[in-house]
Design a protein around this motif. Structure first.
Motif, PDB file in Angstrom:
ATOM      1  N   GLN A  66      13.867  87.916  84.452  1.00  0.00           N
ATOM      2  CA  GLN A  66      14.950  87.180  83.797  1.00  0.00           C
ATOM      3  C   GLN A  66      16.309  87.680  84.256  1.00  0.00           C
ATOM      4  O   GLN A  66      17.225  86.893  84.524  1.00  0.00           O
ATOM      5  CB  GLN A  66      14.825  87.312  82.273  1.00  0.00           C
ATOM      6  CG  GLN A  66      15.720  86.368  81.484  1.00  0.00           C
ATOM      7  CD  GLN A  66      15.510  86.525  79.997  1.00  0.00           C
ATOM      8  OE1 GLN A  66      15.845  87.553  79.420  1.00  0.00           O
ATOM      9  NE2 GLN A  66      14.933  85.513  79.374  1.00  0.00           N
ATOM     10  N   ASP A  67      16.450  88.991  84.379  1.00  0.00           N
ATOM     11  CA  ASP A  67      17.727  89.556  84.832  1.00  0.00           C
ATOM     12  C   ASP A  67      18.031  89.139  86.264  1.00  0.00           C
ATOM     13  O   ASP A  67      19.188  88.834  86.602  1.00  0.00           O
ATOM     14  CB  ASP A  67      17.691  91.086  84.746  1.00  0.00           C
ATOM     15  CG  ASP A  67      17.692  91.586  83.311  1.00  0.00           C
ATOM     16  OD1 ASP A  67      18.047  90.785  82.417  1.00  0.00           O
ATOM     17  OD2 ASP A  67      17.312  92.758  83.088  1.00  0.00           O
ATOM     18  N   GLU A  68      17.005  89.125  87.112  1.00  0.00           N
ATOM     19  CA  GLU A  68      17.218  88.754  88.510  1.00  0.00           C
ATOM     20  C   GLU A  68      17.565  87.281  88.658  1.00  0.00           C
ATOM     21  O   GLU A  68      18.405  86.905  89.472  1.00  0.00           O
ATOM     22  CB  GLU A  68      15.973  89.078  89.331  1.00  0.00           C
ATOM     23  CG  GLU A  68      15.722  90.573  89.503  1.00  0.00           C
ATOM     24  CD  GLU A  68      14.424  90.854  90.228  1.00  0.00           C
ATOM     25  OE1 GLU A  68      13.787  89.880  90.683  1.00  0.00           O
ATOM     26  OE2 GLU A  68      14.043  92.037  90.335  1.00  0.00           O
ATOM     27  N   GLY A  86      18.817  85.361  86.274  1.00  0.00           N
ATOM     28  CA  GLY A  86      20.032  85.008  85.551  1.00  0.00           C
ATOM     29  C   GLY A  86      19.781  83.786  84.677  1.00  0.00           C
ATOM     30  O   GLY A  86      18.779  83.091  84.795  1.00  0.00           O
ATOM     31  N   VAL A  87      20.687  83.529  83.788  1.00  0.00           N
ATOM     32  CA  VAL A  87      20.581  82.376  82.901  1.00  0.00           C
ATOM     33  C   VAL A  87      21.514  81.288  83.422  1.00  0.00           C
ATOM     34  O   VAL A  87      22.715  81.501  83.546  1.00  0.00           O
ATOM     35  CB  VAL A  87      20.966  82.735  81.452  1.00  0.00           C
ATOM     36  CG1 VAL A  87      20.863  81.518  80.555  1.00  0.00           C
ATOM     37  CG2 VAL A  87      20.096  83.868  80.946  1.00  0.00           C
ATOM     38  N   LEU A 133       7.225  85.507  83.300  1.00  0.00           N
ATOM     39  CA  LEU A 133       8.487  85.085  82.683  1.00  0.00           C
ATOM     40  C   LEU A 133       8.242  84.157  81.506  1.00  0.00           C
ATOM     41  O   LEU A 133       8.862  84.306  80.442  1.00  0.00           O
ATOM     42  CB  LEU A 133       9.367  84.391  83.724  1.00  0.00           C
ATOM     43  CG  LEU A 133      10.728  83.891  83.217  1.00  0.00           C
ATOM     44  CD1 LEU A 133      11.565  85.051  82.678  1.00  0.00           C
ATOM     45  CD2 LEU A 133      11.477  83.148  84.314  1.00  0.00           C
ATOM     46  N   SER A 135      11.494  90.964  81.648  1.00  0.00           N
ATOM     47  CA  SER A 135      12.939  91.226  81.541  1.00  0.00           C
ATOM     48  C   SER A 135      13.568  91.383  82.927  1.00  0.00           C
ATOM     49  O   SER A 135      14.695  90.934  83.166  1.00  0.00           O
ATOM     50  CB  SER A 135      13.188  92.475  80.702  1.00  0.00           C
ATOM     51  OG  SER A 135      12.563  93.609  81.280  1.00  0.00           O
ATOM     52  N   GLN A 136      12.836  92.002  83.851  1.00  0.00           N
ATOM     53  CA  GLN A 136      13.356  92.160  85.212  1.00  0.00           C
ATOM     54  C   GLN A 136      13.496  90.809  85.904  1.00  0.00           C
ATOM     55  O   GLN A 136      14.502  90.546  86.577  1.00  0.00           O
ATOM     56  CB  GLN A 136      12.427  93.070  86.023  1.00  0.00           C
ATOM     57  CG  GLN A 136      12.469  94.527  85.603  1.00  0.00           C
ATOM     58  CD  GLN A 136      11.408  95.358  86.309  1.00  0.00           C
ATOM     59  OE1 GLN A 136      10.316  94.874  86.616  1.00  0.00           O
ATOM     60  NE2 GLN A 136      11.729  96.619  86.587  1.00  0.00           N
ATOM     61  N   TYR A 149       7.024  86.185  78.617  1.00  0.00           N
ATOM     62  CA  TYR A 149       8.111  87.010  78.088  1.00  0.00           C
ATOM     63  C   TYR A 149       9.028  86.192  77.177  1.00  0.00           C
ATOM     64  O   TYR A 149       9.486  86.683  76.133  1.00  0.00           O
ATOM     65  CB  TYR A 149       8.905  87.610  79.241  1.00  0.00           C
ATOM     66  CG  TYR A 149      10.112  88.412  78.824  1.00  0.00           C
ATOM     67  CD1 TYR A 149       9.975  89.685  78.261  1.00  0.00           C
ATOM     68  CD2 TYR A 149      11.400  87.900  78.994  1.00  0.00           C
ATOM     69  CE1 TYR A 149      11.080  90.416  77.865  1.00  0.00           C
ATOM     70  CE2 TYR A 149      12.513  88.626  78.602  1.00  0.00           C
ATOM     71  CZ  TYR A 149      12.352  89.884  78.045  1.00  0.00           C
ATOM     72  OH  TYR A 149      13.461  90.605  77.656  1.00  0.00           O
ATOM     73  N   GLU A 150       9.272  84.956  77.532  1.00  0.00           N
ATOM     74  CA  GLU A 150      10.194  84.107  76.769  1.00  0.00           C
ATOM     75  C   GLU A 150       9.515  83.367  75.621  1.00  0.00           C
ATOM     76  O   GLU A 150      10.184  82.705  74.840  1.00  0.00           O
ATOM     77  CB  GLU A 150      10.855  83.098  77.712  1.00  0.00           C
ATOM     78  CG  GLU A 150      11.759  83.753  78.754  1.00  0.00           C
ATOM     79  CD  GLU A 150      12.382  82.758  79.723  1.00  0.00           C
ATOM     80  OE1 GLU A 150      13.395  83.105  80.353  1.00  0.00           O
ATOM     81  OE2 GLU A 150      11.852  81.623  79.822  1.00  0.00           O
TER      82      GLU A 150
END
Length: 292
Positions: free
Chosen positions: A276-278, A280-281, A237, A273-274, A240-241
């Protein structure tokens, strides 16, 4: 020439060969050929991949005298456990408990003490406490300077040595040092921008180790405290960011680790991305707050 004699009583190789016998062996090295097997050259590259950052100075510094160790060989991490147990007894008893006197022993690894729980600079303001409580970059730079003269190769070398201590000696101290070095390196965010060498080397080494360790061992490490899953997921993560220059190189190494985990241990490492999606922000009232 290094000559040792096997002691049946202690089941150890002992340094009891006199100088005359050592010299006789040295002069007749060719006479030993008939009793030797062929060197497994097909395994040489795999061994090099597991040991390429280990140096003779490192072995002399870390291993007990004579280079011998067992599953019972101790380290600073045993001292840490005993101190934690003492503090727990103090809390339960409501009174002070004297510190246990550690017996002097030559049967100890001289690992540098890595404490990833204390990763914040002294007298840090609240914003730094929040940042470096999660990001291990400050601790990494401080530890590199303190123990390895700023040389990341030495850190990777100790990571390799710790794994071999686990694999050969089934030693808890090696496992603990291995875990802490991995957390120290892959728990960084800011340090990713300082260059990819150390992170690429750590990921390559980890991938080589996962390919060599028994499947049941790898599965137990994945399951134990969910440690490896957590640290790899966090690193994926963070990568990725990030917007670092060597991002593609690191992503390629992560993919190799991902493939190995899937093929050998049937464990799926999600993409950035997975994750991050899981996750959430976190926004609004649920966002982290800096406490003054």
């Amino acid at each position: 020439v290094v000559a040792r004699r096997w002691c049946k009583d202690t089941e150890q190789l002992v340094d009891s060969v006199n100088k005359e016998d050592v010299e006789r062996i040295r002069l007749g090295l060719r006479d030993l050929d008939s009793g030797l097997g062929a060197y497994p050259l097909d395994l040489m590259e795999r061994w090099r991949a597991l040991t390429c950052f280990i140096t003779s100075d490192m072995l002399e510094r870390i291993l007990p005298a004579g280079g011998e160790f067992s599953s019972a060989t101790g380290s600073v991490y045993e001292d840490e456990e005993m101190e934690a147990a003492r503090r727990m007894l103090e809390q339960q008893a409501g009174t002070s408990v004297p510190t246990a006197e550690m017996a002097e022993s030559l049967d100890r690894f001289s690992f540098p003490h890595i404490d990833v729980r204390h990763s914040v600079p002294p007298n840090a303001d609240p914003s730094l406490v929040c940042r470096y409580g999660v990001d291990k970059s400050w601790l990494l730079q401080t530890t590199l300077a303190k123990y390895w003269n700023g040389d990341a190769r030495s850190l990777v070398g100790e990571f390799q040595l710790a794994f071999l201590i686990i694999l050969v000696g089934q030693n808890f101290a090696g496992l603990e040092h291995w875990k802490r070095l991995l957390h120290l390196a892959l728990g960084c965010i800011e340090a990713l921008e300082d260059g990819a060498f150390m992170f690429v080397s750590m990921l390559k080494t980890l991938n080589n180790q996962l390919n060599e360790c028994p499947k049941e061992f790898g599965t137990s490490v994945l399951d134990q405290d969910n440690f490896l899953a957590q640290i790899l997921t966090t690193f994926v993560l963070n990568l990725y960011e990030s917007e670092i220059q060597d991002k593609r190189t690191l992503e390629d190494e992560v993919q190799r680790v991902r493939d190995t985990l899937a093929e050998r241990f049937q464990w799926v490492l999600p993409s950035g991305s997975q994750i991050q999606d899981e996750a959430g922000v976190e926004e609004g009232e649920y966002a982290p707050q800096i406490v003054d």
